[in-house]
Design an enzyme around this catalytic site. Structure first.
Site, short mmCIF file in Angstrom:
data_model
loop_
_atom_site.label_atom_id
_atom_site.label_comp_id
_atom_site.label_asym_id
_atom_site.label_seq_id
_atom_site.Cartn_x
_atom_site.Cartn_y
_atom_site.Cartn_z
CB CYS A 1 -0.93 -0.01 1.21
SG CYS A 1 -1.92 1.48 1.39
CB CYS B 1 -0.50 2.28 4.09
SG CYS B 1 -2.11 1.68 3.55
CG ASP B 2 3.37 1.25 4.48
OD1 ASP B 2 2.92 1.71 5.55
OD2 ASP B 2 3.21 0.07 4.12
#
Length: 312
Positions: free
Chosen positions: A140, A143-144
């Site tokens: 993701c 997300c990261d």
């Protein structure tokens, strides 16, 4: 007699929706508006769309983040008093003419069921992937991605998702490599144009595959199948998804060779009263908007099924 007493203490519904992504939340809203007593189980409210940076193909909204789109549908469902529980469904069985849904917290009965259980990220299956998950291996970019500011990363995949992930990562990383197994990218023209305009920050490596992910405490490099080694701070994987259909399979729902639930144009499965929508079914074209439409279709036909007490 004992079985009848047990059923009396279970909560009965017309329609139970399993899954709280875009499809499940759309069904929650629509079925509740139709007047069906509806319960939706959302272990992860919003589903995988919440890991998407931007959605630019939802009709009527030129651009919206995945989390914001999911929240807007959730809020819409709640505004019509849709009942949504954050419980994990453990099993679905048939009890006489009703379906029994066993969750982590209780048992529920319903006349009809919708599987909108979605999918999970497909893994590469190479040495080092599991060992370095959350230590440089991610699924993701939203997300990261921010953890890789001024670093060098790779995104693995040849589809539209991989290109969109690369475009997002390029906002943080100094260099992004797209590792493509074949000799072409399969992405939407608008994203292909954005890729061309990204300059040298994104580089596509065609006919390439990762053989191993290497490092000590975290990802440090990758080895390609042709023997080349490349220093890399992170590896993002975007090689498709696996449908989550074990609950449906155990109930006796027919799956195709990919493990997807087979449905007709009414979103019906081979079992009367059982429907499917979204990434878990066998629709070839999988988008948030198509999953939402399938869920609304399922709700409509579930309404007729419940009110006529069977086939229609």
């Amino acid at each position: 007699m004992h079985q009848r007493i047990l059923i009396m203490f279970m909560t009965n519904y017309d329609f139970i929706v399993i899954g709280g992504g875009v499809s499940g939340l759309s069904a929650a809203m629509y079925a509740t508006r139709l007047g069906l007593s509806t319960l939706t189980f959302a272990k992860m409210p919003g589903g995988l769309i919440t890991t998407t940076h931007l959605v630019e193909n939802w009709p009527g909204i030129k651009q919206i983040s995945g989390p914001d789109l999911a929240m807007s549908i959730y809020d819409h469902a709640k505004s019509v008093n849709a009942e949504i529980k954050n419980e994990q469904v453990l099993s679905v069985t048939k009890e006489n003419e009703l379906f029994k849904i066993q969750t982590s917290s209780g048992e529920y009965l319903a006349k009809a069921v919708l599987f909108s259980t979605g999918s999970e990220h497909r893994k590469l299956g190479v040495p080092g992937e599991k060992e370095f998950e959350n230590k440089g291996v991610s699924y993701c970019a939203l997300c990261d991605g921010a953890f890789y500011k001024n670093k060098q990363v790779a995104i693995v995949g040849g589809g539209d998702s991989a290109v969109k992930e690369a475009l997002l990562l390029s906002q943080y990383a100094t260099k992004v490599f797209i590792i493509v197994r074949k000799d072409t990218l399969r992405c939407e023209p608008t994203n292909n144009e954005k890729l061309k305009n990204s300059g040298e920050k994104i580089e596509v490596l065609y006919n390439s595959e990762i053989a191993e992910i290497l490092g000590s405490a975290k990802v440090e490099k990758i080895r390609l199948k042709d023997g080349r080694e490349m220093n890399m701070d992170g590896v993002f994987v975007a090689v498709g998804h696996l449908p989550q259909t074990d609950l449906a399979k155990n109930l006796g729902v027919e799956l195709n060779s990919k493990g997807e639930i087979m449905v007709n144009r009414r979103a019906e499965t081979n079992l009367p009263g059982v429907y499917a929508a979204g990434d878990c079914d066998d629709s070839e074209f999988k988008q948030a908007i198509t999953g939402s439409a399938e869920a609304v279709t399922a709700s409509y036909y579930a309404y007729h099924y419940c009110n006529k007490g069977g086939n229609y």
